[in-house]
Design a protein around this motif. Sequence first.
Motif: not given
Length: 146
Positions: A115-128
């Motif tokens: 759950t929570l980790l997916q938010d961090y993974l997605h935010a980092a992908e968007l930032r990239a």
Amino acid sequence: MRVSLVASLGILGTLVGVNCLVQGEKAGKTAPVPAPALERMPESLETHFALSAAPPHLRDSATVFLLDPGKGYVLNRKGTNGVSCIVVRSDWQFKQAFRNDIYWAVCFDAEGSRTLLQDYLHAAELRARGMDSASPPGSHEEIWHA
């Protein structure tokens, strides 16, 4: 005389306050400042730092994701105990989101990894991908700051 001086100061204070407010609104309408570029952390350092957030007895079997500034988080090591660890490089929850001077290690248990980790993974992908830090409608900004 004293009443007119107090009234004049009150009016002056109101005008200065309104002027600052209007200038702040105008400043907010300018082009957003791009997020600072991230640099890749040495793999060994990032791995050890990420794992430092887990209790020692869970580290050997934990999954580790490393941040590739051009892609987002990538799987470095697949674990077997459901624990996942990353080094967070920024956070969309800060007033100035996506800074490049914030680092902290965090690990998630099996549920947090789903759950929570997916938010961090997605935010980092968007930032990239170059997405700015402006909050879309229905985002945490509207929910938490309403």
